[in-house]
Write a protein that holds these residues in place. Sequence first.
Motif, PDB file in Angstrom:
ATOM      1  N   LEU A  26       0.831  -1.206   0.000  1.00 28.33           N
ATOM      2  CA  LEU A  26       0.000   0.000   0.000  1.00 28.33           C
ATOM      3  C   LEU A  26       0.866   1.257   0.000  1.00 28.33           C
ATOM      4  CD1 LEU A  26      -2.960  -0.947   2.365  1.00 28.33           C
ATOM      5  CD2 LEU A  26      -2.828  -1.043  -0.132  1.00 28.33           C
ATOM      6  N   ILE A  27       1.997   1.204   0.676  1.00 29.46           N
ATOM      7  CA  ILE A  27       2.955   2.312   0.605  1.00 29.46           C
ATOM      8  C   ILE A  27       3.453   2.464  -0.832  1.00 29.46           C
ATOM      9  CG2 ILE A  27       5.245   3.095   1.341  1.00 29.46           C
ATOM     10  CD1 ILE A  27       4.660   1.676   4.044  1.00 29.46           C
ATOM     11  N   ILE A  28       3.792   1.342  -1.451  1.00 29.20           N
ATOM     12  CA  ILE A  28       4.256   1.374  -2.838  1.00 29.20           C
ATOM     13  C   ILE A  28       3.152   1.885  -3.756  1.00 29.20           C
ATOM     14  CG2 ILE A  28       4.951  -0.114  -4.768  1.00 29.20           C
ATOM     15  CD1 ILE A  28       6.368  -1.848  -2.560  1.00 29.20           C
ATOM     16  N   ARG A  29       1.914   1.426  -3.524  1.00 31.21           N
ATOM     17  CA  ARG A  29       0.785   1.908  -4.332  1.00 31.21           C
ATOM     18  C   ARG A  29       0.689   3.430  -4.303  1.00 31.21           C
ATOM     19  NH1 ARG A  29      -4.854   1.512  -1.548  1.00 31.21           N
ATOM     20  NH2 ARG A  29      -3.798   3.224  -0.469  1.00 31.21           N
ATOM     21  N   ASP A  30       0.766   4.017  -3.116  1.00 33.46           N
ATOM     22  CA  ASP A  30       0.633   5.472  -3.006  1.00 33.46           C
ATOM     23  C   ASP A  30       1.827   6.182  -3.628  1.00 33.46           C
ATOM     24  OD1 ASP A  30      -1.727   4.933  -1.778  1.00 33.46           O
ATOM     25  OD2 ASP A  30      -1.214   5.794   0.171  1.00 33.46           O
ATOM     26  N   ARG A  36       5.956  11.350  -1.823  1.00 33.28           N
ATOM     27  CA  ARG A  36       5.142  11.760  -0.697  1.00 33.28           C
ATOM     28  C   ARG A  36       6.012  12.030   0.529  1.00 33.28           C
ATOM     29  NH1 ARG A  36       2.071  12.515  -4.068  1.00 33.28           N
ATOM     30  NH2 ARG A  36       0.039  11.544  -4.515  1.00 33.28           N
ATOM     31  N   ARG A  37       5.596  13.005   1.317  1.00 29.11           N
ATOM     32  CA  ARG A  37       6.207  13.212   2.626  1.00 29.11           C
ATOM     33  C   ARG A  37       5.722  12.133   3.577  1.00 29.11           C
ATOM     34  NH1 ARG A  37       4.479  18.615   1.570  1.00 29.11           N
ATOM     35  NH2 ARG A  37       2.853  18.380   3.161  1.00 29.11           N
ATOM     36  N   TYR A  38       6.447  11.968   4.665  1.00 26.76           N
ATOM     37  CA  TYR A  38       6.055  10.968   5.667  1.00 26.76           C
ATOM     38  C   TYR A  38       4.623  11.212   6.125  1.00 26.76           C
ATOM     39  CZ  TYR A  38       6.183   8.195   9.979  1.00 26.76           C
ATOM     40  OH  TYR A  38       5.906   7.280  10.972  1.00 26.76           O
ATOM     41  N   PRO A  88       3.106  -2.553 -12.904  1.00 22.69           N
ATOM     42  CA  PRO A  88       2.192  -3.522 -13.518  1.00 22.69           C
ATOM     43  C   PRO A  88       1.753  -4.611 -12.545  1.00 22.69           C
ATOM     44  CG  PRO A  88       4.421  -3.776 -14.383  1.00 22.69           C
ATOM     45  CD  PRO A  88       4.406  -2.498 -13.602  1.00 22.69           C
ATOM     46  N   VAL A  89       2.599  -4.932 -11.571  1.00 19.97           N
ATOM     47  CA  VAL A  89       2.231  -5.934 -10.564  1.00 19.97           C
ATOM     48  C   VAL A  89       1.098  -5.395  -9.698  1.00 19.97           C
ATOM     49  CG1 VAL A  89       3.054  -7.268  -8.590  1.00 19.97           C
ATOM     50  CG2 VAL A  89       4.579  -6.860 -10.537  1.00 19.97           C
ATOM     51  N   VAL A  90       1.221  -4.138  -9.246  1.00 15.58           N
ATOM     52  CA  VAL A  90       0.198  -3.532  -8.398  1.00 15.58           C
ATOM     53  C   VAL A  90      -1.113  -3.379  -9.162  1.00 15.58           C
ATOM     54  CG1 VAL A  90      -0.428  -1.433  -7.133  1.00 15.58           C
ATOM     55  CG2 VAL A  90       1.872  -2.380  -6.912  1.00 15.58           C
ATOM     56  N   LEU A  91      -1.041  -2.942 -10.422  1.00 13.84           N
ATOM     57  CA  LEU A  91      -2.256  -2.787 -11.226  1.00 13.84           C
ATOM     58  C   LEU A  91      -2.931  -4.133 -11.462  1.00 13.84           C
ATOM     59  CD1 LEU A  91      -1.211  -0.116 -13.905  1.00 13.84           C
ATOM     60  CD2 LEU A  91      -2.318   0.232 -11.682  1.00 13.84           C
ATOM     61  N   ALA A  92      -2.142  -5.152 -11.751  1.00 15.07           N
ATOM     62  CA  ALA A  92      -2.718  -6.487 -11.961  1.00 15.07           C
ATOM     63  C   ALA A  92      -3.338  -7.021 -10.679  1.00 15.07           C
ATOM     64  CB  ALA A  92      -1.645  -7.445 -12.472  1.00 15.07           C
ATOM     65  N   LEU A  93      -2.692  -6.763  -9.549  1.00 14.75           N
ATOM     66  CA  LEU A  93      -3.239  -7.215  -8.272  1.00 14.75           C
ATOM     67  C   LEU A  93      -4.545  -6.487  -7.970  1.00 14.75           C
ATOM     68  CD1 LEU A  93      -2.576  -9.095  -5.891  1.00 14.75           C
ATOM     69  CD2 LEU A  93      -1.432  -7.154  -4.787  1.00 14.75           C
ATOM     70  N   GLY A  94      -4.599  -5.185  -8.318  1.00 14.93           N
ATOM     71  CA  GLY A  94      -5.833  -4.432  -8.122  1.00 14.93           C
ATOM     72  C   GLY A  94      -6.969  -4.965  -8.970  1.00 14.93           C
ATOM     73  N   ALA A  95      -6.686  -5.311 -10.221  1.00 14.38           N
ATOM     74  CA  ALA A  95      -7.717  -5.861 -11.101  1.00 14.38           C
ATOM     75  C   ALA A  95      -8.205  -7.207 -10.575  1.00 14.38           C
ATOM     76  CB  ALA A  95      -7.169  -6.011 -12.520  1.00 14.38           C
ATOM     77  N   SER A 114      -5.546   5.993  -3.596  1.00 11.84           N
ATOM     78  CA  SER A 114      -6.116   4.675  -3.886  1.00 11.84           C
ATOM     79  C   SER A 114      -7.022   4.747  -5.111  1.00 11.84           C
ATOM     80  CB  SER A 114      -6.881   4.128  -2.681  1.00 11.84           C
ATOM     81  OG  SER A 114      -8.073   4.862  -2.439  1.00 11.84           O
ATOM     82  N   MET A 115      -7.799   5.832  -5.244  1.00 14.13           N
ATOM     83  CA  MET A 115      -8.691   5.969  -6.387  1.00 14.13           C
ATOM     84  C   MET A 115      -7.909   6.211  -7.669  1.00 14.13           C
ATOM     85  SD  MET A 115     -11.939   5.688  -6.806  1.00 14.13           S
ATOM     86  CE  MET A 115     -11.938   4.954  -8.429  1.00 14.13           C
ATOM     87  N   THR A 116      -6.806   6.935  -7.560  1.00 12.15           N
ATOM     88  CA  THR A 116      -5.968   7.164  -8.735  1.00 12.15           C
ATOM     89  C   THR A 116      -5.454   5.842  -9.302  1.00 12.15           C
ATOM     90  OG1 THR A 116      -5.285   9.363  -8.004  1.00 12.15           O
ATOM     91  CG2 THR A 116      -3.828   8.242  -9.559  1.00 12.15           C
ATOM     92  N   ILE A 117      -4.982   4.982  -8.423  1.00 12.82           N
ATOM     93  CA  ILE A 117      -4.484   3.677  -8.877  1.00 12.82           C
ATOM     94  C   ILE A 117      -5.623   2.818  -9.398  1.00 12.82           C
ATOM     95  CG2 ILE A 117      -3.373   1.542  -8.137  1.00 12.82           C
ATOM     96  CD1 ILE A 117      -1.445   3.861  -8.582  1.00 12.82           C
ATOM     97  N   ASP A 118      -6.802   2.888  -8.766  1.00 13.61           N
ATOM     98  CA  ASP A 118      -7.946   2.132  -9.274  1.00 13.61           C
ATOM     99  C   ASP A 118      -8.320   2.590 -10.685  1.00 13.61           C
ATOM    100  OD1 ASP A 118      -8.101   0.612  -7.000  1.00 13.61           O
ATOM    101  OD2 ASP A 118      -9.774   1.718  -6.108  1.00 13.61           O
ATOM    102  N   LEU A 119      -8.249   3.897 -10.931  1.00 18.23           N
ATOM    103  CA  LEU A 119      -8.553   4.404 -12.269  1.00 18.23           C
ATOM    104  C   LEU A 119      -7.491   3.952 -13.276  1.00 18.23           C
ATOM    105  CD1 LEU A 119      -9.779   7.989 -11.366  1.00 18.23           C
ATOM    106  CD2 LEU A 119     -11.167   6.166 -12.371  1.00 18.23           C
TER     107      LEU A 119
END
Length: 213
Positions: A26-30, A36-38, A88-95, A114-119
């Motif tokens: 989830l950190i990687i997703r964001d 991002r700052r801490y 591509p791993v994160v996007l495939a996992l989301g799908a 999270s919504m950005t990655i979902d889109l």
Amino acid sequence: MAARDYGQYSGVTQALELVGERWALLIIRDLLVGPRRYGELAAGLPRIPSNILAARLKELQAAGVIRRAPRSRIILYELTPYGRELEPVVLALGAWGFKALGDPRDEQIITPDSMTIDLRTAFQPIVAASLPATSYGARLGGAELLIRVDGSRLDVSRGEGPVDFAFATGPDIRRLISGELAPGRAIATGAVEVLQGRSDLLDRFVSTFHLAA
């Protein structure tokens, strides 16, 4: 460096030892959305304990997945080129996860990242390439996003700007993207509120962003 050692010599095992700890992906997703700052990471993951966030950032740095990037007087965390290979791993996992996604629980939230990655996951570049360039303003729960589609190119950012069509919805975005809820029906029932532009542009949005449930 890994807290978990599976005792096997394989690529999948190594990957899980590097990014399989809780919260790591989830950190990687964001960070796939941008540096991002801490505090921004903490705000986007409101349930992560501060000591766990600090530990995961340290582990991911040690693995060469992320790095600290000093900018003026602040420290940003960003993905390294090695870390960006996870997109591509994160996007495939989301799908894959979308297929099992039901209605949200009361305590679950939608964040801009999270919504950005979902889109990105739902984006259909081949379909979009045949449609006119379109800018959308989307108010999705607590996330306000500016979505620009130009041919097969997608750009999603936070905030507002000139758009062709703006709408507001919540968790029903899942039903729209899956095809469970038709655009016209969504507007008629109030699941989607049209804020600006022609209502038929919601059909274009749904054609551009689609995931089968």
